[in-house]
Scaffold this motif. Sequence first.
Motif, PDB file in Angstrom:
ATOM      1  N   THR A 134     -25.824 -26.821 -20.779  1.00 46.22           N
ATOM      2  CA  THR A 134     -26.517 -26.558 -19.519  1.00 46.22           C
ATOM      3  C   THR A 134     -25.914 -27.417 -18.415  1.00 46.22           C
ATOM      4  OG1 THR A 134     -28.182 -28.267 -19.945  1.00 46.22           O
ATOM      5  CG2 THR A 134     -28.702 -26.005 -20.655  1.00 46.22           C
ATOM      6  N   ARG A 135     -26.125 -26.969 -17.197  1.00 46.19           N
ATOM      7  CA  ARG A 135     -25.703 -27.753 -16.036  1.00 46.19           C
ATOM      8  C   ARG A 135     -26.713 -27.506 -14.921  1.00 46.19           C
ATOM      9  NH1 ARG A 135     -19.761 -27.990 -13.116  1.00 46.19           N
ATOM     10  NH2 ARG A 135     -20.415 -29.027 -11.220  1.00 46.19           N
ATOM     11  N   PHE A 136     -27.181 -28.588 -14.335  1.00 43.02           N
ATOM     12  CA  PHE A 136     -28.122 -28.523 -13.230  1.00 43.02           C
ATOM     13  C   PHE A 136     -27.438 -29.126 -12.015  1.00 43.02           C
ATOM     14  CE2 PHE A 136     -31.764 -30.430 -10.852  1.00 43.02           C
ATOM     15  CZ  PHE A 136     -32.345 -29.230 -10.467  1.00 43.02           C
ATOM     16  N   ASN A 137     -27.218 -28.312 -10.996  1.00 46.80           N
ATOM     17  CA  ASN A 137     -26.429 -28.755  -9.843  1.00 46.80           C
ATOM     18  C   ASN A 137     -27.278 -28.755  -8.574  1.00 46.80           C
ATOM     19  OD1 ASN A 137     -23.406 -29.272  -9.173  1.00 46.80           O
ATOM     20  ND2 ASN A 137     -24.115 -27.978  -7.498  1.00 46.80           N
ATOM     21  N   LEU A 138     -27.256 -29.877  -7.856  1.00 47.26           N
ATOM     22  CA  LEU A 138     -27.936 -30.002  -6.562  1.00 47.26           C
ATOM     23  C   LEU A 138     -26.937 -30.476  -5.523  1.00 47.26           C
ATOM     24  CD1 LEU A 138     -31.357 -31.693  -7.429  1.00 47.26           C
ATOM     25  CD2 LEU A 138     -30.964 -29.337  -6.718  1.00 47.26           C
ATOM     26  N   GLN A 139     -26.856 -29.756  -4.436  1.00 45.20           N
ATOM     27  CA  GLN A 139     -25.963 -30.166  -3.343  1.00 45.20           C
ATOM     28  C   GLN A 139     -26.558 -29.698  -2.028  1.00 45.20           C
ATOM     29  OE1 GLN A 139     -21.900 -28.873  -3.779  1.00 45.20           O
ATOM     30  NE2 GLN A 139     -21.310 -29.601  -1.761  1.00 45.20           N
ATOM     31  N   ASP A 140     -26.706 -30.611  -1.100  1.00 45.48           N
ATOM     32  CA  ASP A 140     -27.242 -30.286   0.212  1.00 45.48           C
ATOM     33  C   ASP A 140     -26.531 -31.104   1.277  1.00 45.48           C
ATOM     34  OD1 ASP A 140     -29.355 -28.303   0.464  1.00 45.48           O
ATOM     35  OD2 ASP A 140     -30.442 -29.514  -1.002  1.00 45.48           O
ATOM     36  N   ALA A 141     -26.575 -30.617   2.499  1.00 46.64           N
ATOM     37  CA  ALA A 141     -26.048 -31.355   3.652  1.00 46.64           C
ATOM     38  C   ALA A 141     -27.171 -31.479   4.677  1.00 46.64           C
ATOM     39  CB  ALA A 141     -24.848 -30.630   4.264  1.00 46.64           C
ATOM     40  N   TYR A 142     -27.333 -32.678   5.224  1.00 48.83           N
ATOM     41  CA  TYR A 142     -28.400 -32.942   6.187  1.00 48.83           C
ATOM     42  C   TYR A 142     -27.784 -33.385   7.510  1.00 48.83           C
ATOM     43  CZ  TYR A 142     -31.328 -32.919   2.032  1.00 48.83           C
ATOM     44  OH  TYR A 142     -31.950 -32.562   0.872  1.00 48.83           O
ATOM     45  N   ASP A 143     -28.342 -32.848   8.602  1.00 52.62           N
ATOM     46  CA  ASP A 143     -27.895 -33.229   9.941  1.00 52.62           C
ATOM     47  C   ASP A 143     -28.811 -34.323  10.475  1.00 52.62           C
ATOM     48  OD1 ASP A 143     -25.881 -31.315   9.944  1.00 52.62           O
ATOM     49  OD2 ASP A 143     -27.256 -29.760  10.653  1.00 52.62           O
ATOM     50  N   LEU A 144     -28.237 -35.461  10.868  1.00 52.09           N
ATOM     51  CA  LEU A 144     -29.001 -36.609  11.348  1.00 52.09           C
ATOM     52  C   LEU A 144     -28.749 -36.823  12.843  1.00 52.09           C
ATOM     53  CD1 LEU A 144     -28.154 -39.094   8.447  1.00 52.09           C
ATOM     54  CD2 LEU A 144     -30.009 -37.423   8.551  1.00 52.09           C
ATOM     55  N   LYS A 145     -29.740 -37.388  13.526  1.00 51.31           N
ATOM     56  CA  LYS A 145     -29.568 -37.773  14.924  1.00 51.31           C
ATOM     57  C   LYS A 145     -30.241 -39.123  15.141  1.00 51.31           C
ATOM     58  CE  LYS A 145     -33.689 -35.425  16.744  1.00 51.31           C
ATOM     59  NZ  LYS A 145     -34.195 -34.463  17.754  1.00 51.31           N
ATOM     60  N   PRO A 146     -29.661 -39.947  15.981  1.00 51.60           N
ATOM     61  CA  PRO A 146     -30.273 -41.261  16.225  1.00 51.60           C
ATOM     62  C   PRO A 146     -31.573 -41.107  17.015  1.00 51.60           C
ATOM     63  CG  PRO A 146     -28.405 -40.908  17.694  1.00 51.60           C
ATOM     64  CD  PRO A 146     -28.415 -39.745  16.739  1.00 51.60           C
ATOM     65  N   THR A 147     -32.488 -42.014  16.751  1.00 58.06           N
ATOM     66  CA  THR A 147     -33.759 -41.975  17.478  1.00 58.06           C
ATOM     67  C   THR A 147     -33.557 -42.424  18.927  1.00 58.06           C
ATOM     68  OG1 THR A 147     -34.270 -44.218  16.729  1.00 58.06           O
ATOM     69  CG2 THR A 147     -35.093 -42.392  15.390  1.00 58.06           C
ATOM     70  N   THR A 148     -34.480 -42.055  19.784  1.00 59.64           N
ATOM     71  CA  THR A 148     -34.424 -42.430  21.204  1.00 59.64           C
ATOM     72  C   THR A 148     -35.724 -43.120  21.595  1.00 59.64           C
ATOM     73  OG1 THR A 148     -35.318 -40.270  21.868  1.00 59.64           O
ATOM     74  CG2 THR A 148     -32.903 -40.494  21.754  1.00 59.64           C
ATOM     75  N   ASN A 149     -35.694 -43.846  22.735  1.00 55.77           N
ATOM     76  CA  ASN A 149     -36.922 -44.482  23.220  1.00 55.77           C
ATOM     77  C   ASN A 149     -37.717 -43.497  24.074  1.00 55.77           C
ATOM     78  OD1 ASN A 149     -35.637 -44.353  25.722  1.00 55.77           O
ATOM     79  ND2 ASN A 149     -34.960 -46.503  25.638  1.00 55.77           N
ATOM     80  N   ALA A 150     -38.766 -43.978  24.708  1.00 54.40           N
ATOM     81  CA  ALA A 150     -39.641 -43.093  25.484  1.00 54.40           C
ATOM     82  C   ALA A 150     -38.905 -42.420  26.626  1.00 54.40           C
ATOM     83  CB  ALA A 150     -40.833 -43.886  26.008  1.00 54.40           C
ATOM     84  N   ASN A 151     -37.835 -43.034  27.119  1.00 58.53           N
ATOM     85  CA  ASN A 151     -37.071 -42.455  28.229  1.00 58.53           C
ATOM     86  C   ASN A 151     -35.935 -41.557  27.728  1.00 58.53           C
ATOM     87  OD1 ASN A 151     -38.610 -43.853  30.194  1.00 58.53           O
ATOM     88  ND2 ASN A 151     -37.393 -45.718  29.827  1.00 58.53           N
ATOM     89  N   GLY A 152     -35.850 -41.331  26.412  1.00 64.70           N
ATOM     90  CA  GLY A 152     -34.805 -40.466  25.874  1.00 64.70           C
ATOM     91  C   GLY A 152     -33.465 -41.142  25.711  1.00 64.70           C
ATOM     92  N   VAL A 153     -33.438 -42.471  25.807  1.00 59.17           N
ATOM     93  CA  VAL A 153     -32.181 -43.210  25.683  1.00 59.17           C
ATOM     94  C   VAL A 153     -31.945 -43.549  24.207  1.00 59.17           C
ATOM     95  CG1 VAL A 153     -30.892 -45.274  26.361  1.00 59.17           C
ATOM     96  CG2 VAL A 153     -32.433 -44.144  27.993  1.00 59.17           C
ATOM     97  N   LYS A 154     -30.736 -43.249  23.720  1.00 59.58           N
ATOM     98  CA  LYS A 154     -30.413 -43.543  22.328  1.00 59.58           C
ATOM     99  C   LYS A 154     -30.254 -45.038  22.119  1.00 59.58           C
ATOM    100  CE  LYS A 154     -27.940 -39.177  21.628  1.00 59.58           C
ATOM    101  NZ  LYS A 154     -26.641 -38.548  21.265  1.00 59.58           N
ATOM    102  N   GLN A 155     -30.566 -45.475  20.933  1.00 61.35           N
ATOM    103  CA  GLN A 155     -30.431 -46.887  20.593  1.00 61.35           C
ATOM    104  C   GLN A 155     -28.955 -47.275  20.569  1.00 61.35           C
ATOM    105  OE1 GLN A 155     -30.978 -47.942  16.433  1.00 61.35           O
ATOM    106  NE2 GLN A 155     -31.208 -45.772  15.918  1.00 61.35           N
ATOM    107  N   VAL A 156     -28.708 -48.534  20.805  1.00 61.78           N
ATOM    108  CA  VAL A 156     -27.341 -49.071  20.740  1.00 61.78           C
ATOM    109  C   VAL A 156     -27.033 -49.419  19.289  1.00 61.78           C
ATOM    110  CG1 VAL A 156     -25.783 -50.892  21.500  1.00 61.78           C
ATOM    111  CG2 VAL A 156     -27.494 -49.956  23.097  1.00 61.78           C
TER     112      VAL A 156
END
Length: 331
Positions: free
Chosen positions: A28-50
Amino acid sequence: MVNLAYRSAVHGDGTLEVKAGGLYRHKTRFNLQDAYDLKPTTNANGVKQVFTDINTAQWTVYNTAGTYDYDLNNYRLHENITAGYGEIKLSFPRWDLFGGARVEHTQQGYRLNTFYPTGINSVDKDYTDVLPSVMAKIKLNDRTNLRLSYYKAIARPNYYDLVPATRLSVTSATSTTGNPYLNHTTGDNYDIRWEWYPRAEEQLFAGVFYKKLQNPIENAYVSGSVDKPQNFGNATDYGAEVAFTRYFGRFGVTGNYTYLYSKIYSTKSYYDLSTGYSNPDTLQKRSLQGQTDHTLNLSLLYKDIKGAFFCGGRLSVHRQVHRGGISHLWV
Protein backbone atom coordinates in the motif's frame (compact mmCIF):
# COMPACT_ATOMS: atom_id res chain seq x y z
CA MET A 1 5.46 -17.61 1.31
CA VAL A 2 5.46 -21.44 1.23
CA ASN A 3 7.74 -23.82 -0.70
CA LEU A 4 7.61 -27.63 -0.74
CA ALA A 5 10.04 -30.08 -2.37
CA TYR A 6 10.09 -33.84 -2.91
CA ARG A 7 13.04 -35.80 -4.32
CA SER A 8 13.26 -39.44 -5.39
CA ALA A 9 15.58 -41.69 -7.37
CA VAL A 10 14.44 -42.94 -10.78
CA HIS A 11 15.61 -45.80 -12.99
CA GLY A 12 18.85 -45.11 -14.87
CA ASP A 13 20.87 -43.27 -12.20
CA GLY A 14 18.53 -40.33 -12.30
CA THR A 15 16.62 -38.24 -9.80
CA LEU A 16 13.16 -36.75 -9.84
CA GLU A 17 12.46 -33.52 -7.98
CA VAL A 18 9.00 -32.00 -7.61
CA LYS A 19 8.50 -28.51 -6.20
CA ALA A 20 5.42 -26.46 -5.44
CA GLY A 21 4.72 -23.29 -3.55
CA GLY A 22 3.02 -19.96 -3.40
CA LEU A 23 3.06 -16.48 -1.94
CA TYR A 24 0.83 -13.55 -1.10
CA ARG A 25 2.11 -9.96 -1.06
CA HIS A 26 0.19 -6.84 -0.04
CA LYS A 27 1.57 -3.37 -0.75
CA THR A 28 0.00 0.00 0.00
CA ARG A 29 0.97 3.62 -0.39
CA PHE A 30 -0.69 6.64 1.17
CA ASN A 31 0.34 9.91 -0.48
CA LEU A 32 -0.39 13.46 0.73
CA GLN A 33 0.83 16.53 -1.11
CA ASP A 34 -0.48 20.07 -0.92
CA ALA A 35 0.70 23.60 -1.64
CA TYR A 36 -0.35 26.55 0.52
CA ASP A 37 -0.23 30.23 -0.38
CA LEU A 38 0.95 32.45 2.50
CA LYS A 39 0.85 36.22 2.98
CA PRO A 40 2.41 38.33 5.70
CA THR A 41 0.09 39.89 8.24
CA THR A 42 -0.56 43.64 8.23
CA ASN A 43 -1.36 46.20 10.94
CA ALA A 44 -4.57 48.21 11.24
CA ASN A 45 -3.37 50.60 8.52
CA GLY A 46 -2.67 47.73 6.08
CA VAL A 47 1.11 48.07 6.40
CA LYS A 48 3.05 44.80 6.18
CA GLN A 49 5.40 43.90 8.99
CA VAL A 50 9.13 44.41 8.52
CA PHE A 51 10.90 41.09 8.09
CA THR A 52 13.66 40.45 10.59
CA ASP A 53 13.92 36.65 10.77
CA ILE A 54 11.79 33.56 10.07
CA ASN A 55 11.08 32.92 13.74
CA THR A 56 9.32 36.25 14.31
CA ALA A 57 7.57 36.47 10.91
CA GLN A 58 3.77 36.17 11.06
CA TRP A 59 1.72 34.77 8.19
CA THR A 60 -1.86 34.00 7.24
CA VAL A 61 -2.87 31.23 4.85
CA TYR A 62 -4.85 32.13 1.71
CA ASN A 63 -6.04 28.59 0.98
CA THR A 64 -6.44 26.52 4.13
CA ALA A 65 -7.63 23.48 2.11
CA GLY A 66 -4.53 23.42 -0.07
CA THR A 67 -4.15 24.05 -3.77
CA TYR A 68 -6.82 22.48 -5.98
CA ASP A 69 -4.20 21.46 -8.56
CA TYR A 70 -2.68 19.07 -6.03
CA ASP A 71 -5.89 17.14 -5.31
CA LEU A 72 -4.70 14.41 -7.69
CA ASN A 73 -1.56 13.97 -5.59
CA ASN A 74 -3.57 12.84 -2.58
CA TYR A 75 -4.35 9.16 -3.00
CA ARG A 76 -4.21 5.62 -1.64
CA LEU A 77 -2.60 2.85 -3.70
CA HIS A 78 -2.75 -0.91 -3.36
CA GLU A 79 -1.13 -3.89 -5.03
CA ASN A 80 -2.08 -7.44 -4.00
CA ILE A 81 -0.33 -10.40 -5.62
CA THR A 82 -1.32 -14.03 -5.14
CA ALA A 83 0.94 -16.55 -6.88
CA GLY A 84 1.56 -20.26 -7.03
CA TYR A 85 3.91 -22.51 -8.97
CA GLY A 86 4.69 -26.14 -9.73
CA GLU A 87 7.94 -27.54 -11.14
CA ILE A 88 9.32 -30.94 -12.14
CA LYS A 89 13.03 -31.61 -12.62
CA LEU A 90 14.55 -34.77 -14.08
CA SER A 91 18.31 -35.20 -13.67
CA PHE A 92 20.51 -37.80 -15.35
CA PRO A 93 24.30 -38.05 -15.79
CA ARG A 94 24.16 -36.42 -19.24
CA TRP A 95 21.14 -34.12 -19.09
CA ASP A 96 18.69 -32.24 -16.88
CA LEU A 97 15.15 -31.24 -17.80
CA PHE A 98 13.10 -28.65 -15.93
CA GLY A 99 9.46 -27.78 -16.57
CA GLY A 100 6.70 -25.98 -14.75
CA ALA A 101 4.34 -23.05 -14.59
CA ARG A 102 3.61 -20.11 -12.35
CA VAL A 103 0.20 -18.48 -11.97
CA GLU A 104 0.05 -14.87 -10.75
CA HIS A 105 -3.12 -12.99 -9.86
CA THR A 106 -2.71 -9.21 -9.55
CA GLN A 107 -5.04 -6.63 -8.02
CA GLN A 108 -3.73 -3.12 -8.49
CA GLY A 109 -5.28 0.33 -8.27
CA TYR A 110 -5.78 3.63 -6.48
CA ARG A 111 -8.39 5.94 -5.02
CA LEU A 112 -8.17 9.72 -4.75
CA ASN A 113 -8.72 11.11 -1.25
CA THR A 114 -10.74 14.03 -2.58
CA PHE A 115 -13.29 13.92 -5.40
CA TYR A 116 -11.92 15.24 -8.68
CA PRO A 117 -14.90 16.23 -10.89
CA THR A 118 -13.05 16.25 -14.23
CA GLY A 119 -10.85 13.15 -13.84
CA ILE A 120 -10.76 9.46 -12.99
CA ASN A 121 -11.12 9.14 -9.23
CA SER A 122 -10.32 5.44 -8.89
CA VAL A 123 -8.99 2.47 -10.83
CA ASP A 124 -9.06 -1.25 -9.97
CA LYS A 125 -7.10 -3.60 -12.22
CA ASP A 126 -7.59 -7.33 -11.80
CA TYR A 127 -5.78 -9.84 -14.04
CA THR A 128 -4.30 -13.34 -13.97
CA ASP A 129 -1.26 -14.58 -15.89
CA VAL A 130 -0.21 -18.17 -16.55
CA LEU A 131 3.57 -18.25 -16.99
CA PRO A 132 5.02 -21.54 -18.28
CA SER A 133 8.74 -22.30 -18.44
CA VAL A 134 10.97 -25.14 -19.64
CA MET A 135 14.76 -25.59 -19.64
CA ALA A 136 17.08 -28.35 -20.84
CA LYS A 137 20.69 -28.69 -19.70
CA ILE A 138 22.80 -30.99 -21.88
CA LYS A 139 26.10 -32.07 -20.28
CA LEU A 140 28.42 -32.37 -23.29
CA ASN A 141 31.27 -33.46 -21.01
CA ASP A 142 32.43 -32.99 -17.42
CA ARG A 143 33.24 -29.31 -18.03
CA THR A 144 30.89 -28.23 -20.80
CA ASN A 145 27.12 -27.65 -20.81
CA LEU A 146 24.55 -26.49 -23.31
CA ARG A 147 21.40 -24.82 -21.95
CA LEU A 148 18.17 -24.15 -23.85
CA SER A 149 15.28 -22.39 -22.17
CA TYR A 150 11.92 -20.76 -22.71
CA TYR A 151 9.89 -18.84 -20.13
CA LYS A 152 7.05 -16.36 -20.05
CA ALA A 153 7.26 -13.36 -17.73
CA ILE A 154 5.44 -10.14 -16.87
CA ALA A 155 6.40 -6.60 -15.85
CA ARG A 156 3.82 -4.66 -13.90
CA PRO A 157 3.70 -0.85 -14.12
CA ASN A 158 4.93 1.08 -11.10
CA TYR A 159 1.66 1.41 -9.30
CA TYR A 160 2.06 5.16 -8.75
CA ASP A 161 2.26 5.45 -12.58
CA LEU A 162 -1.47 4.66 -12.66
CA VAL A 163 -2.43 7.83 -10.75
CA PRO A 164 -3.06 10.80 -13.11
CA ALA A 165 -1.09 13.10 -10.79
CA THR A 166 1.85 15.26 -11.86
CA ARG A 167 5.35 14.46 -10.59
CA LEU A 168 7.92 17.19 -11.10
CA SER A 169 11.46 16.22 -12.09
CA VAL A 170 14.20 17.10 -9.61
CA THR A 171 16.84 17.39 -12.36
CA SER A 172 15.07 19.27 -15.19
CA ALA A 173 12.09 21.50 -15.95
CA THR A 174 9.90 18.54 -16.92
CA SER A 175 7.14 16.54 -15.30
CA THR A 176 5.42 13.18 -15.64
CA THR A 177 1.74 12.45 -15.26
CA GLY A 178 0.29 9.01 -14.55
CA ASN A 179 -1.94 6.95 -16.83
CA PRO A 180 -4.94 5.03 -15.36
CA TYR A 181 -5.26 3.06 -18.63
CA LEU A 182 -1.75 1.59 -18.40
CA ASN A 183 -1.52 -2.19 -18.89
CA HIS A 184 1.17 -4.60 -17.70
CA THR A 185 3.79 -6.01 -20.06
CA THR A 186 4.06 -9.70 -20.96
CA GLY A 187 6.99 -11.34 -22.71
CA ASP A 188 8.09 -14.64 -24.23
CA ASN A 189 11.81 -15.29 -23.68
CA TYR A 190 14.07 -17.76 -25.53
CA ASP A 191 17.71 -18.42 -24.56
CA ILE A 192 20.55 -20.67 -25.75
CA ARG A 193 23.82 -20.69 -23.77
CA TRP A 194 27.07 -22.64 -24.06
CA GLU A 195 29.05 -23.03 -20.81
CA TRP A 196 32.64 -24.10 -20.24
CA TYR A 197 34.33 -24.52 -16.84
CA PRO A 198 38.07 -25.00 -17.57
CA ARG A 199 39.20 -24.90 -13.90
CA ALA A 200 37.80 -24.26 -10.45
CA GLU A 201 36.20 -20.78 -10.22
CA GLU A 202 36.85 -20.17 -13.94
CA GLN A 203 34.21 -20.08 -16.62
CA LEU A 204 33.39 -19.02 -20.17
CA PHE A 205 29.78 -18.50 -21.29
CA ALA A 206 28.41 -17.55 -24.72
CA GLY A 207 24.75 -17.26 -25.61
CA VAL A 208 22.01 -15.69 -27.69
CA PHE A 209 18.51 -14.61 -26.64
CA TYR A 210 15.24 -13.47 -28.17
CA LYS A 211 12.32 -11.73 -26.46
CA LYS A 212 8.83 -10.98 -27.75
CA LEU A 213 7.16 -8.23 -25.70
CA GLN A 214 3.47 -7.34 -25.61
CA ASN A 215 2.45 -3.88 -24.37
CA PRO A 216 5.91 -2.54 -23.43
CA ILE A 217 5.70 0.59 -21.26
CA GLU A 218 7.48 3.73 -22.48
CA ASN A 219 7.17 7.44 -21.77
CA ALA A 220 5.29 9.47 -24.41
CA TYR A 221 5.30 13.23 -24.98
CA VAL A 222 1.97 14.84 -24.04
CA SER A 223 2.43 18.62 -24.27
CA GLY A 224 4.81 21.34 -23.21
CA SER A 225 7.29 19.62 -20.89
CA VAL A 226 4.94 16.84 -19.74
CA ASP A 227 5.19 13.14 -20.61
CA LYS A 228 3.11 10.10 -19.71
CA PRO A 229 3.80 6.32 -19.54
CA GLN A 230 1.92 4.45 -22.27
CA ASN A 231 1.76 1.03 -23.94
CA PHE A 232 3.07 0.80 -27.50
CA GLY A 233 1.91 -2.42 -29.15
CA ASN A 234 4.45 -5.24 -29.55
CA ALA A 235 8.25 -5.22 -29.63
CA THR A 236 11.10 -7.65 -30.26
CA ASP A 237 14.39 -7.69 -28.43
CA TYR A 238 17.33 -9.96 -29.22
CA GLY A 239 21.08 -10.12 -28.85
CA ALA A 240 24.14 -12.05 -27.74
CA GLU A 241 26.25 -12.19 -24.60
CA VAL A 242 29.71 -13.43 -23.63
CA ALA A 243 30.85 -13.80 -19.99
CA PHE A 244 34.13 -15.07 -18.54
CA THR A 245 36.21 -15.44 -15.38
CA ARG A 246 39.96 -16.19 -15.52
CA TYR A 247 42.56 -16.35 -12.73
CA PHE A 248 46.34 -15.91 -12.93
CA GLY A 249 47.48 -17.06 -9.53
CA ARG A 250 45.83 -14.86 -6.92
CA PHE A 251 44.79 -12.24 -9.47
CA GLY A 252 41.90 -12.65 -11.87
CA VAL A 253 39.68 -10.85 -14.33
CA THR A 254 35.97 -11.30 -14.97
CA GLY A 255 33.64 -9.57 -17.37
CA ASN A 256 30.80 -9.74 -19.83
CA TYR A 257 29.83 -8.12 -23.10
CA THR A 258 26.24 -7.84 -24.37
CA TYR A 259 24.96 -6.73 -27.75
CA LEU A 260 21.27 -5.81 -27.79
CA TYR A 261 18.94 -4.93 -30.66
CA SER A 262 15.29 -4.02 -30.24
CA LYS A 263 12.53 -3.09 -32.65
CA ILE A 264 9.11 -1.51 -32.17
CA TYR A 265 6.72 0.39 -34.44
CA SER A 266 4.85 3.46 -33.18
CA THR A 267 3.14 6.47 -34.77
CA LYS A 268 5.02 9.74 -35.10
CA SER A 269 3.79 13.21 -36.08
CA TYR A 270 6.16 15.57 -37.85
CA TYR A 271 6.22 19.05 -39.39
CA ASP A 272 7.37 19.50 -42.99
CA LEU A 273 9.52 22.64 -43.18
CA SER A 274 9.37 22.74 -46.99
CA THR A 275 5.56 22.93 -47.14
CA GLY A 276 4.82 24.45 -43.76
CA TYR A 277 2.19 21.80 -43.01
CA SER A 278 1.90 19.14 -40.36
CA ASN A 279 1.89 15.69 -41.91
CA PRO A 280 -0.38 12.87 -40.80
CA ASP A 281 0.92 10.36 -38.27
CA THR A 282 3.30 7.85 -39.81
CA LEU A 283 4.44 4.46 -38.54
CA GLN A 284 8.02 4.71 -37.31
CA LYS A 285 10.41 1.82 -36.72
CA ARG A 286 12.69 2.51 -33.74
CA SER A 287 14.49 1.02 -30.75
CA LEU A 288 12.94 0.73 -27.32
CA GLN A 289 13.50 3.74 -25.10
CA GLY A 290 16.64 3.68 -22.99
CA GLN A 291 18.14 0.71 -24.80
CA THR A 292 21.91 0.37 -24.64
CA ASP A 293 23.19 -1.39 -27.75
CA HIS A 294 26.61 -2.34 -26.37
CA THR A 295 27.42 -3.07 -22.72
CA LEU A 296 30.85 -4.05 -21.41
CA ASN A 297 31.67 -4.84 -17.77
CA LEU A 298 35.16 -5.71 -16.53
CA SER A 299 36.30 -6.46 -12.99
CA LEU A 300 39.74 -7.12 -11.54
CA LEU A 301 39.82 -9.76 -8.81
CA TYR A 302 42.16 -10.71 -6.02
CA LYS A 303 41.76 -13.77 -3.78
CA ASP A 304 43.80 -15.20 -0.94
CA ILE A 305 42.33 -18.54 0.09
CA LYS A 306 44.69 -18.93 3.05
CA GLY A 307 43.86 -15.52 4.42
CA ALA A 308 40.15 -15.86 3.50
CA PHE A 309 40.36 -12.56 1.60
CA PHE A 310 38.63 -11.56 -1.65
CA CYS A 311 38.18 -8.19 -3.37
CA GLY A 312 37.52 -6.68 -6.79
CA GLY A 313 37.11 -3.45 -8.75
CA ARG A 314 34.75 -2.82 -11.66
CA LEU A 315 34.65 -0.84 -14.94
CA SER A 316 31.36 -0.53 -16.83
CA VAL A 317 30.94 0.94 -20.35
CA HIS A 318 27.59 1.44 -22.11
CA ARG A 319 27.45 2.59 -25.74
CA GLN A 320 24.17 3.57 -27.38
CA VAL A 321 24.11 3.92 -31.17
CA HIS A 322 21.49 5.56 -33.38
CA ARG A 323 21.33 6.25 -37.10
CA GLY A 324 23.11 9.57 -36.62
CA GLY A 325 25.99 8.00 -34.69
CA ILE A 326 26.81 7.49 -31.04
CA SER A 327 24.42 9.41 -28.80
CA HIS A 328 25.58 8.30 -25.34
CA LEU A 329 28.71 6.84 -23.83
CA TRP A 330 28.74 6.02 -20.12
CA VAL A 331 31.75 4.79 -18.15
